[in-house]
Design an enzyme around this catalytic site. Structure first.
Site, short mmCIF file in Angstrom:
data_model
loop_
_atom_site.label_atom_id
_atom_site.label_comp_id
_atom_site.label_asym_id
_atom_site.label_seq_id
_atom_site.Cartn_x
_atom_site.Cartn_y
_atom_site.Cartn_z
N CYS A 105 -4.38 6.65 -2.29
CA CYS A 105 -4.03 5.49 -3.11
C CYS A 105 -2.56 5.55 -3.53
O CYS A 105 -1.69 5.47 -2.67
CB CYS A 105 -4.98 5.36 -4.29
N HIS A 117 -9.74 4.60 -1.81
CA HIS A 117 -10.24 5.79 -2.51
C HIS A 117 -11.43 6.37 -1.77
O HIS A 117 -12.57 5.95 -2.00
CB HIS A 117 -10.69 5.42 -3.92
N GLU A 154 -12.83 9.11 -2.30
CA GLU A 154 -13.69 9.81 -3.27
C GLU A 154 -14.53 8.82 -4.08
O GLU A 154 -15.41 9.22 -4.83
CB GLU A 154 -12.85 10.69 -4.20
#
Lengths: 419, 255, 203
Positions: free
Chosen positions: C83, C181, C183
């Site tokens: 990001c 993202h 994650e």
């Protein structure tokens, strides 16, 4: 979730529950709790219509060729098992596979009730026995770490039926009442809430699933806990497992239901030291004793309060009478701790020590070494209690004995029981 | 292309996750972290945690809860709101693991919202608008006073000027009711370019489908009813169908 | 196979719990630090980031981590930017004026066209063959940004359509950046993260 001292405003005006209830409890603007409000539905809903609804819910699960079970029904030698099997087999005319989890703390009365259950109702039954070494290790750990001797029972009872549903490819699991709904009004009957893994972890298991045990407590390994793991979502979805609660479709009243089962199917009951109810938990040496004592230490109230609230809501006790019963019973000494110590392999003094570690300072104050002052719910409930002689309206009959002095030991399941 | 989102909404009151009915009645559900963890496993497209009693008590955002949610290590985007008063509070929420903040009461303070937008970016702000339709026009609820007033251009200015990216349209009257979301709140919303998140009384797949088919709707929030069934998110995704949302997924060999 | 250690560059920005959790679930060892000695012991570094460009690059500089990362890049050690972390890899950003980045990947960071944000799940499409991204081609990931990389096409591995197209994944040798993202992208993110980390260590 709240820390400040309890006041009268922490309590429901109708029953005896407070907002400290571990399942969560909401009081409305009139000071009536969510549990009492949902209970009002029991006198408002059209139960005939709800029974019809139940029939349509189970219809797709009826085995077409009679070569498999229609449903899984979790049972024990106590609680609502008789009534549940009666509804499933005799009213709904389903073909159930009963499943039961060996909790180890079995009374003779419980074994007898369970044997009688399967014989009277003529049902197949599966028993899960987890090996004693693992169960002892788990129980020692859960007792030490979060003051529970019952985690393995709750985990086993709540997961074994689901695992069986997956393994036998019988998707429908039928439970009795939903504890969250009955106690704190977590759901309306009309939501027709179903069994979820979330509820089990959050409430039945106090936030701790099998997979969480080894990482937090080093002495346990995967070998000890894998039997308690919930089936994964893929497996549940492949079979289409769904768990329903009869309490959403039937006006649930345990006292009345038990009395019916006592007279029609020879369910036997017994007296306890710590509550006036003789019908629930007669199959266990510890639930109404050691487990109940720990509940009082940790939560500031015990099972007799649950029983009193239930009977208050059913109109068989006034709030004052309920409070009188609670105050009478909740400080009675727990029985059969010696059996537990023998089973787990700890001395009575080390058990007492472990238990004291879990006394919640919000409810207990050590005034001198070994002397404790109780500031729990019943001490803050406020209402003047009625004299105990007035509580004839709520009588429970014992037709057996929980604790038979001649044979005081945990009954090992697997030996069978002579009919 | 950008997908539409099925958002799992967790309403928190006095630290408990609750079901909310018409902004008036509540039933307990459990611990917010347990609901969040469950939504994460189910594959919700976003988790929205709204702490509804913080502003009334003027105690600021529940950073303790946010910390506990953060420590779960969720792999689902998180939006967090309730009690935000200052730019610093909003900034701290974003730095603590939430992707976005939700602002309701503070939305009336253009200065504060402007400051938050400068700090975290418009994409990180959801403006909450509890609305109702009275037959003539849309009314905006001030939940603190309980009074509704006509929705005005001033109310929409922060959205029009792109200080705030998305509007959470809450059908507060029908919140908690089955299949009751009032589509007028979307159809009659005066700012056609503002992406909307519809919430309140959405429970059925056919409502979901209808909302996702509307160009103005970027996401749909569902609260209470997600707790009534196992795999509620996956079932809705399956039934609402279409390629506008990510497919349902059933985890195998979960942790 | 030797167990891989991932170093999360901690420069005081953002919360790393989700990244750490995903890495742990993948069976990868994980260290979070701003200390070059600790980060030296890691096979691959992960540069996260949330918020605005200038405060982030200044935070890196304040800890001398900008020079450290450049030095590691000179030694051809792998680095993954996520990001804002991806944006920091570029030469400069036009967010709030003009600010120099790490300059590890030629190109600049510019504002997205109106409405100036990209929020939600979107698919990434490979525009160059790359084994790191091959399995993830066409999958959806979570985006939440208002600026994006613009640079030479040779460094763009994946692009994403948000009304207009922009680079969602860039790569120069063993330096990789993803605008989304991973994650926060559930199973797809987990799988890609594994592929990127294992792949970069092998590359």
């Amino acid at each position: 979730m709240t820390e400040p001292a309890m006041t009268e405003n922490s309590f429901c005006r109708r029953c005896l529950y407070s907002i400290d209830h571990p399942l969560g409890l909401v009081l409305d603007e009139e000071g009536i709790c969510s549990g009492c409000r949902i209970h009002e539905e029991k006198d408002r809903l059209d139960w005939n219509a709800r029974w019809t609804q139940l029939e349509s819910v189970v219809r797709p699960y009826r085995s077409r060729d009679g070569r498999n079970y229609d449903c899984i029904v979790p049972v024990t030698g106590a609680n609502d098992s008789y009534y549940i099997v009666h509804l499933v087999k005799e009213r709904l005319k389903l073909n159930p596979l009963l499943v039961t989890y060996n909790k180890y703390f079995n009374t003779e009365l419980g074994i007898r009730n369970l044997a009688n259950l399967r014989i009277r109702f003529d049902c197949d039954i599966l028993t899960q026995n987890v090996n004693p070494v693992s169960v002892r290790k788990i129980t020692g750990t859960t007792l030490r770490q979060f003051g529970s001797v019952y985690w393995h029972c709750l985990a086993g009872q709540s997961v074994f039926p689901v695992q069986t549903a997956v393994r036998y490819r019988v998707p429908l699991v039928i439970w009795g009442a939903h504890q969250g709904l009955e106690q704190v009004g977590m759901f309306s009957h009309e939501h027709e809430v179903q069994m979820t893994r979330r509820y089990r972890k959050d409430h039945d298991l106090m936030g701790v699933e099998a997979g969480d045990l080894p990482s937090v407590f080093d002495t346990l390994t995967e070998e000890d806990v894998w039997q308690y793991r919930y089936p994964d979502d893929g497996s549940l979805q492949a079979v289409g497992v769904v768990g329903i609660y009869l309490g959403n479709y039937v006006r649930w009243d345990p006292k009345t239901q038990h009395e019916l089962m006592m007279s029609t199917h020879q369910y036997r009951t017994g007296r306890f030291a710590r509550t006036f109810d003789c019908y629930d938990h007669v199959d266990c040496f510890n639930y109404m004793n050691l487990h109940d004592q720990l509940k009082l230490y940790k939560r500031g109230y015990s099972k007799v309060t649950d029983h009193a609230c239930r009977e208050i809501r059913h109109g068989r006790l006034t709030r004052d009478q309920g409070l009188a019963l609670v105050r009478y019973y909740e400080q009675r000494p727990a029985e059969n701790l010696d059996l537990f110590c023998e089973w787990l392999g700890v001395t009575p003094s080390s058990l007492a020590f472990l238990m004291d570690l879990h006394r919640n300072p919000q409810y207990w104050r050590e005034t001198a070494p070994g002397r404790w002052e109780f500031k729990g719910w019943s001490s803050a409930s406020g209402a003047a209690a009625a004299p105990l002689e007035d509580v004839r309206s709520c009588e429970f009959t014992a037709t057996g004995k929980v604790d038979t002095r001649e044979r005081r030991s945990y009954i090992v399941i697997g030996k069978g029981y002579p009919t | 292309m950008l997908k539409k989102r099925l958002v799992g909404v967790i309403t928190v009151r006095d630290g408990w996750a609750v079901q909310s009915f018409g902004y008036r009645r509540y039933l307990p559900l459990g611990h917010p972290e347990k609901l969040a963890e469950n939504l994460d496993r189910w594959g919700a497209d976003e988790i929205l945690v709204l702490c509804i009693d913080r502003t009334r008590r003027n105690v600021g955002p529940d950073f303790d809860l946010l910390r506990r949610l953060g420590s779960l290590g969720l792999s689902t985007p998180l939006a967090f709101g309730g009690g935000i008063r200052t730019v610093a509070e909003a900034g701290a929420i974003i730095q603590s693991g939430a992707e976005r903040v939700c602002i309701d009461a503070a939305l009336r303070d253009a200065g504060v919202v402007g400051g938050i937008s400068a700090l975290v970016g418009a994409q990180a702000i959801i403006g909450v608008l509890p609305l109702s339709f009275d037959g003539a026009g849309l009314q905006r609820l001030d939940y603190l006073s309980g009074r509704s007033t006509p929705l005005t251009a001033a109310d929409l200015s922060l959205f029009d000027r792109r200080v705030v990216s998305e509007a959470l349209i809450v059908d507060w009257r029908h919140e908690g009711m089955t299949a009751a979301f009032d589509f007028n709140l979307i159809r009659r919303f005066p700012a056609p370019d503002v992406p909307l998140i519809a919430f309140g009384g959405v429970s059925e797949a056919d409502q979901l489908k209808m909302l996702f088919d509307d160009d103005r709707v970027a996401a749909v929030g569902i609260g209470n009813s997600l707790s009534y069934r196992e795999h509620a998110v996956q079932m809705l995704k399956r039934q609402a169908g279409g390629t506008s949302i990510r497919a349902a997924r059933f985890v195998s060999d979960s942790r | 196979m030797k167990k891989i250690t991932v170093g999360i560059v901690d420069y005081g920005v953002g919360n790393h719990a989700s990244v750490r959790h995903t890495l742990n679930e993948l069976g990868l060892r994980c260290r979070t630090s701003d200390d070059p000695v600790v980060l030296d012991g890691c096979d691959v570094l992960l540069l996260p980031g949330v918020g605005a460009f200038r405060p982030a690059i200044e935070a890196l500089r304040a800890r001398a981590l900008d020079r450290y990362l450049l030095d590691r890049a000179d030694r051809n050690l792998p680095l993954l930017g996520i990001c804002l972390g991806m944006q920091l890899l570029a030469q400069a950003s036009h967010e709030d004026g003009f600010t120099h980045g790490l300059g590890l990947v030629p190109g600049e960071v510019v504002e997205l066209p109106a409405p100036h944000w990209h929020i939600g799940w979107n698919t990434i499409e490979q525009v160059q063959v790359d084994p790191l991204f091959h399995e993830s081609d066409g999958q959806s990931f979570y985006f939440n940004h208002s600026y994006a990389y613009r640079g030479p096409i040779e460094f763009q591995i994946c692009r994403t359509n948000a009304g207009e197209e922009f680079a969602s994944a860039i790569r120069r040798d063993r330096i990789v950046g993803v605008q989304f993202h991973p994650e926060k992208s559930q199973a797809a993110g987990r799988a890609l993260l594994r592929q990127l980390i294992v792949g970069l260590c092998d590359a």
